[in-house]
Design a protein around this motif. Structure first.
Motif: not given
Ligand SMILES: Cc1ncc(C[n+]2csc(CCOP(=O)(O)OP(=O)(O)O)c2C)c(N)n1
Ligand code: SF4
Ligand SMILES: [Mg+2]
Lengths: 322, 398
Positions: B70-71, B97, B196-199, B202-208
């Motif tokens: 994810a990173a 994911l 990808s976890l990108d500063t 920013p996005t949210a991965i794995g939300t409900m």
């Protein structure tokens, strides 16, 4: 305590991140936490402080629980930072992976894993201990509301003895959560010898921010355990979250301290130590200890715990206000 | 270049040629030699710019890979049996994911009773998890499938499990052709993460995901898996063009043109079956073998096409669902349901029981093929141990 209010204008140095005009709002409005949620408040303060201290270079791994559920239900997202949720018990490992990946890519991104007390002290304990033991470059923040709130207030290993939860209902046989149970995870973290461990409370936001800000830029494993009252689970009016958090600190039930490399290096003394009863009486989860079937012995047991904390962490003595 | 190598070492070197940046694993027999091999390659700096993370459990092993993928980096892990069950929650999470992790599964039975030897019960326990699952027939194919797996995973945005029979392949010394780093680099481009976890962004991965969208998420995952069938096929073809040997793809067909009876199977046992089929065909039988490489996505149309001339199909598999029967058997029966082919089920090799040519010959000599046969079952042990449940209160309708 003059340093505990948001937006304190008396001294620039004592201003909290929350009072800055450029506060980052990492956890934005519009999420679905209950009114008066201590966890939402703590998460906002902690992550804003981390963001501030790491100049925006942070990424978050969130365990399942209230914080995850109320902040991020598709297609809404209250986070203004890269954020991911994987499972309930694996946030420390996922964060290890994120941190390692950032490192091999040469990216300077500070990684935070966060979860409730259930995620931390129970189901994620193995992965948390692994992350500590390897000294992975992760800051783990536990938001301790002392029960499994998201599933309806069941007991966790962080639930105080004698408290009522949905699975420790007081009756003629039991007086709430059983005596002699529970787990002290800050001490377990210290026993791993990791570079930094701290406890914090939303009653003292400046202190909370300072601890998180310090932790985020330390290399290696860090642990910050924050006491976060929950109006729904503890049974009190939503306006009293800070008051209750403060009462917990002032009676010694929730000691504030810091440890480095396996040793306690400091604690926040209590100005005027209050009796535990004042803290207990504010919450319905302890209501069975008072009133018609009052249980003064039980209150005494809780007082012993608080007094032991005061002695162990050297909390009496007062602080000098600046 | 040709090497005489243990299967696990060959797989470790193949994985290293794919330049993963994170390798994490927890020991379990028979997977151990693979990750020991990789650990040594990382520590000796033969595999550069890669971090090897010694984790405390399989749950952590796959979770670390979830985080690192994810990173934004290529990540690898391996497990077997109990380890796969211990990470089960993360198995579903990784596919949900859409993280293109590659994991080797050194196939082993599941306890209780605890048993470290080979069968396919572990793989079958995650057949509905949304992973792509490829089965290797030989050590050479195990090597080749790993190189293909990263490419397939990253194209399909889906994790890939390469199933390699425990001991039979993982611990067997065989000659394998390992490609050069240059060849693999040409075949497998650098990993370009799709999330990808990108500063910066920013996005949210794995939300409900609530009921309003969940069905669609699942439907799309299914559709994407089906769309992956040509990807698996095509990567196999590209591999043949580049490396000059057929490895991977959806299916391996053996003597199907002339066969009246076809044995359908997966994994290393196909070799023994082909040898036996050769012998029997020399004596007048008309047998063929279809071995499935791509178990997920399930190549239903390709299987129908391959078996359309068969009169009889025998599904021989190393796993079964207690209370129902063969798992692959049910899936093949469903795929062929309107073709009027007689389909039989053979359960064999559970918990490492050897599957020999004699057993297979005997099966064919014994003309009547019962619906479900347990190959080499010791009837005397069953007679001794079987205790019918005393149930006089209920009349026995079943
Ligand atoms: C493996 C697994 N077991 C159980 C659950 C159910 N579950 C989801 S959130 C939760 C409670 C979370 O409690 P805590 O970590 O204390 O966080 P809080 O909600 O109190 O903030 C539970 C039990 C789950 N999601 N996954
Ligand atoms: S139940 Fe408690 S922890 Fe959960 S959102 Fe409500 S107040 Fe916050
Ligand atoms: Mg909780």
């Amino acid at each position: 305590m003059s340093n505990s209010t948001i937006g304190n204008r008396l001294s620039k140095k004592r201003n909290s991140v929350q009072s800055h005009y450029d506060r980052p709002n990492t956890l934005n409005s519009g999420h679905r936490a209950c009114q008066g949620c201590g966890e939402a408040l703590a998460a906002r303060c902690a992550i804003d402080a981390a963001y501030h201290a790491a100049k925006g270079n942070i990424a978050i791994v969130n365990a399942t629980g209230c914080l995850e559920v109320f902040s991020c239900v598709f297609p809404e997202n209250a986070w203004n930072v890269p954020w991911m949720h994987s499972l309930f018990g694996n946030a420390p490992s996922v964060a290890t992976g994120v941190a390692a990946a950032m490192q091999v890519q040469g990216k300077n991104v500070r990684v935070i894993a966060q979860g409730g007390d259930g995620a931390t002290t129970d189901i994620g304990m193995g992965t948390l201990s692994g992350m500590f033991e390897r000294n992975d470059d992760v800051l783990y923040i536990c938001y301790d509301n002392q029960a499994y709130m998201n599933t309806g207030v069941q007991r966790s290993s962080a639930t105080p003895v004698l408290a009522r939860t949905a699975t420790t209902l007081p009756n003629s046989i039991y007086s709430g959560n059983e005596l002699g149970t529970g787990k002290n995870v800050p001490e377990i973290a210290i026993a791993h010898g990791i570079p930094y461990v701290a406890t914090a409370s939303i009653a003292n936001i400046k202190d909370l921010e300072e601890k998180v800000a310090k932790a985020i830029n330390i290399k290696g494993a860090k642990y910050v355990h924050i006491h976060v009252p929950c109006p729904l689970g503890w049974g009190y009016p939503t306006s009293e979250t800070i008051k209750i958090a403060r009462a917990a600190v002032e009676c010694g039930m929730f000691p504030l301290f810091e440890a480095e490399n396996g040793k306690i290096v400091g604690s926040t003394p209590i100005e005027t130590v209050k009796p535990v009863e004042e803290y207990l009486r504010l919450q319905r989860r302890f209501a069975h200890l008072f009133g018609k079937n009052a249980n003064p012995q039980a209150v005494e047991e809780l007082q012993k715990i608080a007094s032991a904390n005061i002695e162990k962490y050297k909390l009496s003595g007062g602080i000098v206000n600046v | 270049m040709l090497f005489q190598l243990e299967g696990s070492q060959a797989v470790a070197r193949a994985v290293a040629l794919c330049r993963p940046k994170i390798v994490c694993a927890y020991p379990i027999t028979p997977q151990t030699h693979i990750v020991e091999g990789l650990g040594e390659l990382v520590r000796s700096k033969k595999l550069e710019n890669c971090e090897y993370i010694n984790v405390e459990s399989e749950m952590a092993a796959l979770s670390v890979a979830i985080g690192s993928e994810a990173a934004g980096v290529r990540s690898y892990t391996a497990t077997s049996s109990q380890g796969l069950l211990y990470m089960m929650e993360a198995v579903y999470n990784a596919s949900g994911l859409e993280l293109p992790i590659v994991m080797t599964l050194g196939n082993r039975a599941i306890g209780s009773p605890i048993n470290i030897w080979n069968d396919h019960t572990d793989a079958m326990s995650v057949r509905d998890s949304g992973w792509i699952m490829l089965f290797a027939e030989t050590n050479q194919e195990a090597v080749d499938l790993h190189i293909q797996a990263f490419k397939i995973a990253e194209k399909a945005k889906c994790p890939v499990m390469v199933c390699v029979d425990g001991f039979i392949l993982t611990h067997a010394y065989e000659r394998v052709d390992l490609p050069s780093q240059k060849e693999v680099d040409e075949f497998l481009p650098d990993y370009e993460p799709h999330i990808s976890l990108d500063t910066e962004h920013p996005t949210a991965i794995g939300t409900m995901v609530p009921p309003e969208y969940f069905m669609e998420v699942r439907y799309l995952a299914h559709k994407r898996q089906i769309d992956t069938l040509p990807v698996v096929e095509c990567v196999g073809t590209q591999f043949k063009e580049k490396f000059g040997r057929k490895s991977g793809g959806l299916l391996h067909e053996y003597n199907l043109e002339k066969a009246e009876t076809v044995i359908v199977t997966m994994g290393s046992v196909a070799g023994t079956i082909k040898d036996t089929v050769d012998e029997l065909n020399a004596n007048g039988s008309k047998l063929g073998v279809l071995s499935i490489v791509s178990y997920r996505p399930f190549p239903k149309e390709a299987i129908r096409e391959a078996l359309k001339n068969a009169k009889e199909v025998i599904v021989l598999e190393k796993a079964f669902a207690v209370g129902i029967g063969g798992i692959l058997h049910q899936e093949i029966a469903l795929a062929l349901q309107d073709l009027g082919i007689a389909i039989h089920s053979v359960i064999a090799g559970l918990g490492g029981r050897a599957i020999t040519s004699e057993m297979i010959r005997e099966y064919f000599n014994n003309k009547k093929h019962d619906n479900m046969v347990f190959l080499g079952l010791k009837e005397d042990v069953i007679d001794r141990e079987y205790r019918p449940i005393k149930n006089s209160e209920c009349n026995n309708k079943f």
